[in-house]
Design an enzyme around this catalytic site. Structure first.
Site, PDB file in Angstrom:
ATOM      1  N   CYS A  73       0.845  -1.200   0.000  1.00 11.11           N
ATOM      2  CA  CYS A  73       0.000   0.000   0.000  1.00 11.11           C
ATOM      3  C   CYS A  73       0.887   1.260   0.000  1.00 11.11           C
ATOM      4  O   CYS A  73       2.046   1.216   0.360  1.00 11.11           O
ATOM      5  CB  CYS A  73      -0.868   0.029   1.255  1.00 11.11           C
ATOM      6  SG  CYS A  73      -1.882  -1.438   1.421  1.00 11.11           S
ATOM      7  N   ARG A  90       4.128   1.167  -6.715  1.00  8.73           N
ATOM      8  CA  ARG A  90       4.123   0.198  -5.620  1.00  8.73           C
ATOM      9  C   ARG A  90       3.104  -0.925  -5.860  1.00  8.73           C
ATOM     10  O   ARG A  90       3.137  -1.943  -5.180  1.00  8.73           O
ATOM     11  CB  ARG A  90       3.815   0.881  -4.280  1.00  8.73           C
ATOM     12  CG  ARG A  90       4.846   1.915  -3.849  1.00  8.73           C
ATOM     13  CD  ARG A  90       4.342   2.753  -2.688  1.00  8.73           C
ATOM     14  NE  ARG A  90       4.203   1.981  -1.488  1.00  8.73           N
ATOM     15  CZ  ARG A  90       5.181   1.828  -0.575  1.00  8.73           C
ATOM     16  NH1 ARG A  90       6.357   2.378  -0.792  1.00  8.73           N
ATOM     17  NH2 ARG A  90       4.998   1.133   0.535  1.00  8.73           N
ATOM     18  N   TRP A 143      -3.041  -2.202  -1.633  1.00 13.64           N
ATOM     19  CA  TRP A 143      -2.679  -3.501  -2.218  1.00 13.64           C
ATOM     20  C   TRP A 143      -3.385  -4.517  -1.313  1.00 13.64           C
ATOM     21  O   TRP A 143      -2.965  -4.722  -0.159  1.00 13.64           O
ATOM     22  CB  TRP A 143      -1.158  -3.688  -2.181  1.00 13.64           C
ATOM     23  CG  TRP A 143      -0.682  -5.074  -2.452  1.00 13.64           C
ATOM     24  CD1 TRP A 143      -0.382  -6.037  -1.521  1.00 13.64           C
ATOM     25  CD2 TRP A 143      -0.428  -5.707  -3.714  1.00 13.64           C
ATOM     26  NE1 TRP A 143       0.033  -7.190  -2.133  1.00 13.64           N
ATOM     27  CE2 TRP A 143       0.011  -7.033  -3.458  1.00 13.64           C
ATOM     28  CE3 TRP A 143      -0.524  -5.286  -5.019  1.00 13.64           C
ATOM     29  CZ2 TRP A 143       0.352  -7.918  -4.480  1.00 13.64           C
ATOM     30  CZ3 TRP A 143      -0.181  -6.174  -6.026  1.00 13.64           C
ATOM     31  CH2 TRP A 143       0.245  -7.469  -5.763  1.00 13.64           C
ATOM     32  N   ASN A 183      -0.963   0.879   6.021  1.00 11.47           N
ATOM     33  CA  ASN A 183      -0.180  -0.075   5.222  1.00 11.47           C
ATOM     34  C   ASN A 183       0.301  -1.133   6.198  1.00 11.47           C
ATOM     35  O   ASN A 183       0.969  -0.802   7.181  1.00 11.47           O
ATOM     36  CB  ASN A 183       1.016   0.636   4.561  1.00 11.47           C
ATOM     37  CG  ASN A 183       1.869  -0.346   3.765  1.00 11.47           C
ATOM     38  OD1 ASN A 183       1.413  -1.433   3.426  1.00 11.47           O
ATOM     39  ND2 ASN A 183       3.105   0.035   3.472  1.00 11.47           N
ATOM     40  N   GLY A 184      -0.072  -2.407   5.974  1.00 12.00           N
ATOM     41  CA  GLY A 184       0.380  -3.464   6.881  1.00 12.00           C
ATOM     42  C   GLY A 184      -0.750  -4.439   7.178  1.00 12.00           C
ATOM     43  O   GLY A 184      -1.766  -4.458   6.492  1.00 12.00           O
ATOM     44  N   GLU A 227      15.198 -23.714 -11.722  1.00 14.52           N
ATOM     45  CA  GLU A 227      14.853 -22.305 -11.485  1.00 14.52           C
ATOM     46  C   GLU A 227      16.085 -21.423 -11.632  1.00 14.52           C
ATOM     47  O   GLU A 227      16.030 -20.352 -12.226  1.00 14.52           O
ATOM     48  CB  GLU A 227      14.221 -22.154 -10.104  1.00 14.52           C
ATOM     49  CG  GLU A 227      13.922 -20.724  -9.675  1.00 14.52           C
ATOM     50  CD  GLU A 227      12.995 -19.965 -10.636  1.00 14.52           C
ATOM     51  OE1 GLU A 227      12.379 -20.606 -11.520  1.00 14.52           O
ATOM     52  OE2 GLU A 227      12.923 -18.739 -10.529  1.00 14.52           O
ATOM     53  N   LYS A 239      16.400 -18.364 -14.361  1.00 15.19           N
ATOM     54  CA  LYS A 239      16.774 -16.992 -14.004  1.00 15.19           C
ATOM     55  C   LYS A 239      17.892 -16.496 -14.914  1.00 15.19           C
ATOM     56  O   LYS A 239      17.848 -15.402 -15.444  1.00 15.19           O
ATOM     57  CB  LYS A 239      17.220 -16.931 -12.536  1.00 15.19           C
ATOM     58  CG  LYS A 239      16.101 -17.071 -11.551  1.00 15.19           C
ATOM     59  CD  LYS A 239      15.224 -15.851 -11.418  1.00 15.19           C
ATOM     60  CE  LYS A 239      13.965 -15.789 -12.179  1.00 15.19           C
ATOM     61  NZ  LYS A 239      13.006 -16.802 -12.308  1.00 15.19           N
ATOM     62  N   GLU A 285      16.714 -16.104 -18.721  1.00 18.60           N
ATOM     63  CA  GLU A 285      15.688 -15.122 -19.086  1.00 18.60           C
ATOM     64  C   GLU A 285      16.158 -13.675 -18.911  1.00 18.60           C
ATOM     65  O   GLU A 285      15.564 -12.777 -19.497  1.00 18.60           O
ATOM     66  CB  GLU A 285      14.391 -15.356 -18.311  1.00 18.60           C
ATOM     67  CG  GLU A 285      14.441 -15.092 -16.837  1.00 18.60           C
ATOM     68  CD  GLU A 285      13.050 -15.250 -16.214  1.00 18.60           C
ATOM     69  OE1 GLU A 285      12.038 -14.984 -16.875  1.00 18.60           O
ATOM     70  OE2 GLU A 285      12.984 -15.668 -15.053  1.00 18.60           O
ATOM     71  N   HIS A 326      23.741 -39.308 -18.819  1.00 16.40           N
ATOM     72  CA  HIS A 326      22.936 -39.874 -19.925  1.00 16.40           C
ATOM     73  C   HIS A 326      22.848 -38.889 -21.091  1.00 16.40           C
ATOM     74  O   HIS A 326      21.855 -38.853 -21.803  1.00 16.40           O
ATOM     75  CB  HIS A 326      21.537 -40.216 -19.403  1.00 16.40           C
ATOM     76  CG  HIS A 326      21.549 -41.218 -18.303  1.00 16.40           C
ATOM     77  ND1 HIS A 326      21.723 -42.566 -18.506  1.00 16.40           N
ATOM     78  CD2 HIS A 326      21.498 -41.045 -16.957  1.00 16.40           C
ATOM     79  CE1 HIS A 326      21.732 -43.195 -17.356  1.00 16.40           C
ATOM     80  NE2 HIS A 326      21.591 -42.299 -16.391  1.00 16.40           N
ATOM     81  N   LYS A 375       5.523  -9.780 -17.889  1.00 15.79           N
ATOM     82  CA  LYS A 375       5.419 -10.162 -16.480  1.00 15.79           C
ATOM     83  C   LYS A 375       4.279 -11.158 -16.291  1.00 15.79           C
ATOM     84  O   LYS A 375       4.363 -12.055 -15.474  1.00 15.79           O
ATOM     85  CB  LYS A 375       5.178  -8.930 -15.602  1.00 15.79           C
ATOM     86  CG  LYS A 375       5.106  -9.224 -14.110  1.00 15.79           C
ATOM     87  CD  LYS A 375       6.359  -9.916 -13.609  1.00 15.79           C
ATOM     88  CE  LYS A 375       6.273 -10.395 -12.183  1.00 15.79           C
ATOM     89  NZ  LYS A 375       7.431 -11.231 -11.809  1.00 15.79           N
TER      90      LYS A 375
END
Ligand code: AGP
Length: 608
Positions: free
Chosen positions: A2, A27, A74, A100-101, A481, A485, A488, A504, A603
């Site tokens: 937020c 934000r 948010w 915010n929280g 992963e 990273k 990409e 193999h 995204k």
């Protein structure tokens, strides 16, 4: 996260607040609102969606007044709609508050207030706090806020105004940042410096447990008791773009470094140490329904598919439920065997990935119960599944997913714990798992403290255009992963593989030009991965090992090592991935790549 902004001074507040909210759009938010003291009371305007909706709402009747607060929300508790948008007012409507929280004991406070005749118009924890301040108000807003905050548990960054005290604005922080702007006969408060820059660069940073009382020509900082606190005035020398990234050069680095906090937020309020289990309330499934699940399918894309693979290891190991992991793009077009005893889990940071959404719809069509592990509150997947849990990782702006991944694995750990303790996981095993989970944020901090070591490794190892990432067991998905990273954001062709599978085929690639990254912690398959490292070294390969502290055997064999703290085998990927995220970041920066918006990537892939 937020955005909070407040103003008290000689100028009209509304326009300043709206401009401040616009500065904080980066934000991430899903609703917005302002409240202004207009001489007769508190005038509140708020709207769901983007700021433009709020601006349309107030365009021809901008509230007049020189004291006000504004907020971008948010959503964490309650849908992203207008009633849940901030500011919220107390029962009298004469006090307005933004926040915010997360107030962890909001439920208990709401219940007590309801019993005392309060009525609420939203689902939020914030409105509960506003009502608590109102109930404690006896003509002194500062004292009412302090008294209310002494009763709450949780994280907050708040700003409060009252039409009964039009010459002050009260703000307080605990866990969510707040910064005070010092202008000419005017004062500001905000979540970060972005709304302040055009007005002043003189700021005071509040610390946890502190309140500030702002007047037009002064401010006073105190704690929640009564003690006044001297705070230095600082000068901001960042430009706006740097502020939006929290001082980091890229959002990706900011989000990597946010992981101690984002992981703690994912776990917050879920762990029941005494019973050795987890509370996952949003599943909308009774314990009997969870026990009746005969099979689990986890479906996702990209990074989320990697966290799904880790979930498979966790759930089968600790809950003994058969798990299959499916690429959503494949699952949606197969003819999968699914029925009402199948639980289908969709994992998605954005909650909008087209393939994952389609796969979940197909699963529902076939009678399966669906749940979502999603970061964006109110997203399509979150609204369409039968239940689920939010990651609470905060907005992830960088296209390369980092903090969402570790939060996804943590959310899967919570689900595993719940399922396992309904089956054959003992209370002691549950408590051990909880203790290991609880230690992770601090352990990530330890890793982040060695970021410079990773920068050196990036220079040394990644000068070519190929790389191999190898891991065993639950660290095989972590290797996938890590490779994703790197590929990409730096466009190096990196491949993740199960370490034992290397012989193999991929071993043919090994020579002195192929850096090989091993995830090699001191776990149940440590001796096997040592053999794999020896196989690579015997063919002239360069080995970088992510290993446990004081592992002399790996340190002797590898060309370079980066050590991570010890945790349970199943949780190792959450720690091992952090240096790999940093590695990919520094390689991409050195290669001059666009780290936050890599070429060809979006995204959220909302198309097939
Ligand atoms: C990960 O770094 C990529 N940005 C991408 O693979 C991403 O994980 C994938 O598109 C899934 O997105 P979602 O989690 O929002 O569904």
């Amino acid at each position: 996260m937020c955005g909070v902004v407040g103003y008290i001074g000689p100028r009209q507040a509304a326009a300043i607040l709206l401009d401040g909210l616009r500065r904080m759009e980066y934000r991430g938010y899903d609703s917005a609102g302002i409240a202004v003291l207009n001489g007769t009371g508190v005038k509140v305007h708020k709207a769901a969606g983007k700021l433009a909706n709020l601006e349309r709402e107030v365009s021809d009747n901008l509230p007049s007044g020189t004291v006000g607060i504004g907020h971008t929300r948010w959503a964490t508790h309650g849908a992203p709609n207008t009633p849940n948008a901030h500011p919220h007012t107390d029962q009298s409507g004469r006090i307005a508050l933004i926040h915010n929280g997360i107030i962890e004991n909001a439920g208990a406070i709401r219940k007590a207030l309801l019993q005392r005749g309060h009525t609420f118009t939203s689902e939020t924890d914030t409105e509960v706090l506003a009502h608590l301040v109102g109930e404690l108000y006896q003509g002194d807003l500062e004292e009412a806020v302090a008294a209310a905050l002494r009763e709450v548990d949780g994280a907050y960054g708040i700003a409060v105004i009252s039409s009964d005290e039009p010459d002050l604005l009260v703000a307080a922080r605990n866990g969510s940042p707040l910064i005070v702007g010092i202008g000419e006969n005017e004062r500001f408060v905000a979540s970060d410096a972005s709304p302040l820059l055009e007005h002043t660069r003189s700021v005071v940073y509040l610390d946890d447990g502190e309140m500030v009382i702002l007047t037009r020509d002064g401010y006073r900082v105190r704690d929640l008791e009564v003690k006044d606190i001297d705070k230095p005035v600082n000068q901001i020398d960042w430009d706006l773009a740097t502020i939006e990234r929290g001082g980091f050069e890229h959002f990706m680095l900011k989000e990597i470094c946010e992981q101690p906090e984002s992981l703690a937020n994912t776990l917050r309020g879920h762990l029941l140490e005494e019973e050795g289990t987890a509370r996952v309330s949003g599943l909308n499934m009774t314990d009997d329904e969870l026990v009746a699940v005969e099979r689990i399918i986890i479906t996702a894309c990209g990074t989320s598919w990697h966290s799904a693979l880790i979930g498979e290891y966790m759930i089968e190991e600790l809950a003994r439920v058969p798990v299959e992991v499916e690429y959503a793009s494949e699952f949606r077009y197969r003819n999968p065997v699914v029925n009402e005893r199948t639980l289908v889990i969709g994992i998605s940071q954005s909650g909008e990935t087209a393939d994952t959404l389609a796969a979940l719809r197909e699963a529902r069509r076939r009678g399966a119960r669906t749940i979502g592990l999603v970061n964006v509150v109110g997203s399509t997947i979150a609204r369409e599944v039968d239940g689920g849990t939010y990651l609470h990782a905060g907005p992830e702006v960088g296209v390369a997913s980092t903090k969402a991944f570790t939060s996804q694995v943590a959310a899967l750990a919570l689900l595993t714990l719940r399922l396992g303790r309904l089956r054959n996981l003992s209370i002691l095993q549950g408590r051990q798992f909880i203790q290991a989970l609880t230690a992770l944020p601090a352990q990530i901090e330890q890793i982040l403290a060695k970021t410079d070591e990773v920068k050196v490794l990036a220079e040394r190892f990644f000068t070519g255009n190929h790389a191999l990432y190898l891991g065993r067991g639950v660290n095989f998905p972590a290797a996938l992963e890590g490779a994703l990273k790197l590929k990409e954001i730096s466009y190096i062709h990196a491949e993740g593989y199960p370490a034992a599978e290397m012989k193999h085929g991929p071993i043919a690639l090994i020579d002195e030009n192929m850096p090989v990254v091993f995830i090699a912690p001191r776990d149940a398959v440590h001796s096997k991965i040592v053999s794999n490292i020896e196989e690579v070294k015997a063919r002239g390969g360069k080995v970088l090992a992510i290993c446990s502290e004081d592992d002399s055997e790996i340190e002797r064999l590898a060309d370079a090592t980066f050590t991570i703290p010890q945790t349970l085998d199943l949780l190792t990927p959450i720690l091992a991935i952090v240096p790999l995220q940093l590695l990919s970041y520094y390689v991409a920066v050195r290669r001059g790549c666009n780290v936050d918006q890599p070429r060809n990537l979006a995204k959220s892939v909302t198309v097939e």
